[in-house]
Design an enzyme around this catalytic site. Structure first.
Site, PDB file in Angstrom:
ATOM      1  N   TYR A 147      45.076  51.796  29.083  1.00  0.00           N
ATOM      2  CA  TYR A 147      44.487  50.964  28.032  1.00  0.00           C
ATOM      3  C   TYR A 147      44.950  51.413  26.641  1.00  0.00           C
ATOM      4  CZ  TYR A 147      40.959  48.299  30.674  1.00  0.00           C
ATOM      5  OH  TYR A 147      40.309  47.421  31.500  1.00  0.00           O
TER       6      TYR A 147
ATOM      7  N   LYS B  88      45.530  57.250  42.485  1.00  0.00           N
ATOM      8  CA  LYS B  88      46.717  56.775  43.200  1.00  0.00           C
ATOM      9  C   LYS B  88      47.708  57.935  43.188  1.00  0.00           C
ATOM     10  CE  LYS B  88      49.041  53.459  45.260  1.00  0.00           C
ATOM     11  NZ  LYS B  88      48.649  52.868  46.554  1.00  0.00           N
TER      12      LYS B  88
ATOM     13  N   ASP C 206      43.635  51.713  46.367  1.00  0.00           N
ATOM     14  CA  ASP C 206      43.738  50.530  47.238  1.00  0.00           C
ATOM     15  C   ASP C 206      42.761  50.651  48.410  1.00  0.00           C
ATOM     16  OD1 ASP C 206      45.326  52.657  48.064  1.00  0.00           O
ATOM     17  OD2 ASP C 206      47.011  51.422  48.736  1.00  0.00           O
TER      18      ASP C 206
ATOM     19  N   ASP D  52      37.694  49.882  35.804  1.00  0.00           N
ATOM     20  CA  ASP D  52      37.453  48.498  35.379  1.00  0.00           C
ATOM     21  C   ASP D  52      37.458  47.586  36.607  1.00  0.00           C
ATOM     22  OD1 ASP D  52      37.254  46.288  33.592  1.00  0.00           O
ATOM     23  OD2 ASP D  52      39.393  45.930  33.867  1.00  0.00           O
TER      24      ASP D  52
ATOM     25  N   ASP E 188      34.013  45.797  38.796  1.00  0.00           N
ATOM     26  CA  ASP E 188      33.793  44.353  38.982  1.00  0.00           C
ATOM     27  C   ASP E 188      33.673  44.044  40.473  1.00  0.00           C
ATOM     28  OD1 ASP E 188      33.937  43.710  36.271  1.00  0.00           O
ATOM     29  OD2 ASP E 188      35.203  41.958  36.634  1.00  0.00           O
TER      30      ASP E 188
HETATM   31  C1  IPM Z   1      34.903  45.897  30.724  1.00  0.00           C
HETATM   32  C2  IPM Z   1      35.749  44.760  30.217  1.00  0.00           C
HETATM   33  C3  IPM Z   1      36.677  45.288  29.131  1.00  0.00           C
HETATM   34  C4  IPM Z   1      37.572  46.339  29.761  1.00  0.00           C
HETATM   35  C5  IPM Z   1      37.501  44.217  28.402  1.00  0.00           C
HETATM   36  C6  IPM Z   1      36.624  43.142  27.801  1.00  0.00           C
HETATM   37  C7  IPM Z   1      38.408  44.813  27.374  1.00  0.00           C
HETATM   38  O1  IPM Z   1      36.456  44.182  31.272  1.00  0.00           O
HETATM   39  O2  IPM Z   1      34.162  46.487  29.913  1.00  0.00           O
HETATM   40  O3  IPM Z   1      34.956  46.184  31.916  1.00  0.00           O
HETATM   41  O4  IPM Z   1      38.601  46.005  30.361  1.00  0.00           O
HETATM   42  O5  IPM Z   1      37.244  47.520  29.663  1.00  0.00           O
HETATM   43 MG    MG Z   2      35.894  44.887  33.181  1.00  0.00          MG
END
Ligand code: IPM
Ligand code: MG
Length: 371
Positions: free
Chosen positions: A142, A189, A221, A245, A249
């Site tokens: 990032y 990884k 993975d 990240d 999710d």
């Molecule tokens: C998160 C979001 C952020 C990230 C974005 C909005 C930059 O997806 O907080 O998980 O990738 O960290």
């Molecule tokens: Mg995110």
């Protein structure tokens, strides 16, 4: 306790869900005799529209000067669909994380017993899941050097980590595991990436200081697969920025809705609390956004200041809302309540748990009055 809280509600559904978190905190302040002062700042697409900058200096100063930041969401479709936009709302969030030194992002993932049948995954797979993800937040790909060749046909993003960046979050993850089921899984990884091999080396060294905690390793993975095959095997997951990240999710489907997942971002001096869902622009202003992730982020804020009874009061109210199905359409297709009504119920329940059944009736006819 007196706390100054910066409120950066941001874009999309950010303001409406953050308003519910503030209501819950106000109810806590009232019941437990605290003083929480909320101070608003601009961030994200709305800040670009108003000032040209996704993180105006004034907002950054506000965050540095206050005790904690309550964050909503950022992002807007006009930027998502324009890869060449010179400024992007996300830059505001990334800069904020970096400037405030918020190197550890903690994302709890839980299968609530009352919601188990709402998850797209089978009951027997998710039952008992209780994970705490420790995602490194200010390093890696990032923040590494980004390059685009002059002809625009070659691009690169550097993934760089130092020993120090790995050590500081690893200590937090092991300490958290000591108070949980005493297991840390490092997701990396290391079969391919040099940076992951450094993570393994440093984290293995640190593990020797926490002899009561078991450390194991998973390639990312495989971890992505294990997360939906057998999520209850995980206790604390420790991982770098981008893997965290993605994995978080993915983990959010376990609970039945991404609208339930809260997070805390902490560093040595600052702290910020935000729902992990994004700005959900399609839902903006419709009253359909689930406020629970924002409300649980407020509970994480209280925990951070060691206000454990207060945090539990919020969590109990959330569990009650889930149990009574006082929820938004993501969890309740047949008889949904609005964002605000769910927030009202939770704040009412915090103020007066005994009265919850009466409030429940009132909520459905829109007569909830407390606050
Ligand atoms: C998160 C979001 C952020 C990230 C974005 C909005 C930059 O997806 O907080 O998980 O990738 O960290
Ligand atoms: Mg995110």
């Amino acid at each position: 306790m007196k706390l100054d809280i910066a409120v950066l509600s941001g874009d999309g559904i950010g303001p409406e869900v953050t308003a519910q978190a503030i209501k819950a905190l106000e109810a806590i302040a009232h019941n437990f005799d605290h003083s929480f002062i909320f101070k608003e700042g601009l961030v994200g697409a709305i800040a670009i529209d108003k000032t040209g900058n996704p993180l105006p200096d004034e907002t950054l100063k506000l965050c540095v000067d206050t005790d904690a930041v309550l964050f909503g969401a950022i992002g807007a479709p006009k930027y998502d669909n324009d890869p060449s936009a010179p400024v992007r709302p996300e830059q505001g969030l990334l800069k904020l994380r970096k400037e405030l030194g918020l190197y550890a992002n903690i994302r709890p993932v839980k299968a609530y017993p009352t919601l188990i049948d709402k998850s797209p995954l089978k009951r027997e797979i998710i039952e008992g899941t209780d994970i705490s993800i420790y995602r490194e937040l200010t390093g890696g790909i990032y923040f590494g050097k980004k390059e685009l060749s002059d002809n625009g046909n070659v691009a690169s993003d550097l993934c760089e980590y130092s020993r120090e960046e790995i050590e500081r979050i690893a200590h937090l993850a092991f300490k958290a595991a000591q108070n949980r089921r005493k297991k840390v899984t490092l997701v990396d990884k290391a079969n391919v990436l040099e940076s992951s091999r450094l993570w393994r080396k440093v984290v293995t060294e640190i593990a020797s200081e926490y002899s009561d905690v078991t450390l194991d390793f998973l390639f990312v993975d495989n971890a992505a697969m294990q997360m939906i095959l057998n999520p209850s095997q995980f206790d604390v997951i420790l991982t770098e920025n981008m893997f965290g990240d993605i994995i978080s999710d993915e983990a959010s489907v376990i609970g039945g809705s991404i609208g339930l997942l809260a997070s805390a971002s902490v560093g040595d001096t600052c702290c910020m609390f935000e729902p992990i869902h994004g700005s959900f622009p399609q839902a903006t202003g419709k009253g359909i956004a689930n406020p629970i992730a924002a409300i649980l982020s407020a509970a994480m804020l209280l925990e951070h200041f060691n206000l454990i009874g207060e945090a539990n009061a919020i969590k109990d109210a959330v569990e009650k809302a889930l149990e009574l199905n006082i929820t938004t359409p993501d969890l309740n297709a047949n008889n949904p309540l609005t964002t605000e009504k769910v927030g009202d119920f939770i704040a009412d329940y915090i103020l007066n748990p005994e009265d919850s059944n009466i409030n429940f009736e009132n909520i459905h006819v829109g007569q909830s009055t407390i606050i």
